[in-house]
Design a protein around this motif. Structure first.
Motif, short mmCIF file in Angstrom:
data_model
loop_
_atom_site.label_atom_id
_atom_site.label_comp_id
_atom_site.label_asym_id
_atom_site.label_seq_id
_atom_site.Cartn_x
_atom_site.Cartn_y
_atom_site.Cartn_z
N UNK A 48 17.44 -11.54 10.70
CA UNK A 48 18.55 -10.62 10.45
C UNK A 48 18.59 -9.51 11.48
N UNK A 49 17.43 -9.04 11.89
CA UNK A 49 17.38 -7.92 12.84
C UNK A 49 17.90 -8.29 14.23
N UNK A 50 18.01 -9.59 14.49
CA UNK A 50 18.59 -10.01 15.77
C UNK A 50 20.04 -9.54 15.88
N UNK A 51 20.68 -9.36 14.72
CA UNK A 51 22.09 -8.94 14.72
C UNK A 51 22.23 -7.45 15.05
N UNK A 52 21.11 -6.72 15.05
CA UNK A 52 21.15 -5.28 15.37
C UNK A 52 21.11 -5.04 16.88
N UNK A 64 19.70 1.24 7.12
CA UNK A 64 21.10 1.52 7.43
C UNK A 64 21.58 0.81 8.69
N UNK A 65 20.73 0.71 9.70
CA UNK A 65 21.11 0.02 10.94
C UNK A 65 21.41 -1.45 10.68
N UNK A 66 20.58 -2.08 9.85
CA UNK A 66 20.79 -3.49 9.55
C UNK A 66 22.08 -3.69 8.76
N UNK A 67 22.31 -2.85 7.76
CA UNK A 67 23.53 -2.95 6.97
C UNK A 67 24.76 -2.81 7.85
N UNK A 68 24.74 -1.85 8.75
CA UNK A 68 25.86 -1.60 9.65
C UNK A 68 26.11 -2.83 10.53
N UNK A 69 25.03 -3.41 11.06
CA UNK A 69 25.17 -4.55 11.96
C UNK A 69 25.69 -5.78 11.23
N UNK A 70 25.16 -6.05 10.04
CA UNK A 70 25.53 -7.27 9.33
C UNK A 70 26.94 -7.23 8.77
N UNK A 71 27.48 -6.05 8.55
CA UNK A 71 28.84 -5.93 8.02
C UNK A 71 29.87 -5.67 9.11
N UNK A 72 29.44 -5.66 10.38
CA UNK A 72 30.37 -5.41 11.48
C UNK A 72 31.15 -6.69 11.78
N UNK A 73 32.47 -6.59 11.94
CA UNK A 73 33.31 -7.78 12.15
C UNK A 73 32.95 -8.59 13.40
#
Length: 240
Positions: free
Chosen positions: A235-239, A117-126
């Motif tokens: 991808x996790x760098x975006x979190x 869920x944390x990754x999904x939230x981060x990757x879809x954040x504007x």
């Protein structure tokens, strides 16, 4: 732990969907309806319920999937018209995963699914400049003005698109269509289709081939693969 993260970590839903459940008054803590998205949960002592069902946090196996979505599939679990869902293509995965963002019904290509869920939230954040690359087949020959307008921003409905990348790869004069490579950082509903409509070159076929550094490559349509460790770390760098 914040209640929305508690629900996503428990595998109930993605963090955004968990926020919807809270807003709909379907979540209770110790018998009281949760009214605030920022409500904290004592994971050792509080009793959390969704639609009357007790939810317990547990360590779940994190799964990261790359799917080559076919056209003609929706990216939600189900809907009223009974159309095929991408979830049907990953039904053999025992963990409950969710799409990261969406691809519209007619669009094919790269779609990520995960239970993180944390990754999904981060990757879809504007706020994240996460480039999405598409290959589009469009009607007609693109004019120089249309190409420049596409790159610099177009007024569509109630917003103006950000600067985009557009490269014409091919023009077939016999069949009167062009193949283009497109790069955008936004994700408005049917945005690329609307952009090409605006410059007078309607989309015939649209396929997403890359998200950031994650590439679709030659993955067979309708099939999926697990992300490699290096891809997950990227991808996790975006979190952070």
């Amino acid at each position: 732990m914040r209640v929305n993260k508690f629900l996503s970590t428990s595998g109930v839903a993605s963090r955004r969907k968990s926020e919807e459940l809270i807003s709909q008054g379907r979540v209770k803590i110790n018998g009281e309806v949760v009214a605030n998205l920022g409500t904290m949960v004592d994971i050792d002592n509080d009793i959390v319920e969704v639609d009357g069902k007790k939810i317990e946090i547990k360590e779940i196996q994190k799964v990261y999937i790359l799917l080559n979505k076919p056209a003609g599939y929706i990216t939600t679990a189900k809907e009223q018209f009974g159309r095929k869902s991408v979830m049907d293509l990953v039904s053999d995965i025992k963990e409950r995963v969710y799409p990261v963002g969406r691809l519209d019904y007619e669009t094919s290509g790269l779609l990520l699914l995960t239970n993180d869920g944390d990754l999904t939230y981060a990757l879809t954040h504007p706020k994240h400049e996460f480039e999405k690359i598409y290959i589009a087949s469009v009607r007609g020959k693109l004019l120089e003005k249309g190409i420049n307008d596409f790159k610099n921003g177009l007024e569509i409905e109630n917003y103006t698109t950000s600067k985009a990348k557009l490269k014409v790869l091919k023009y077939d004069s016999d069949k009167n269509y062009s193949v283009c490579k497109v790069g955008i950082h936004e994700g408005h509903n049917r945005q690329i289709r609307k952009m090409f409509d605006k410059i007078g070159n309607p989309v015939m076929n649209l396929k997403r081939v890359q998200l950031g550094k994650i590439r679709l490559d030659d993955l067979e349509i309708g099939k999926y693969r697990h992300l490699e460790v290096s891809e997950i770390e990227y991808l996790k760098k975006f979190c952070r």
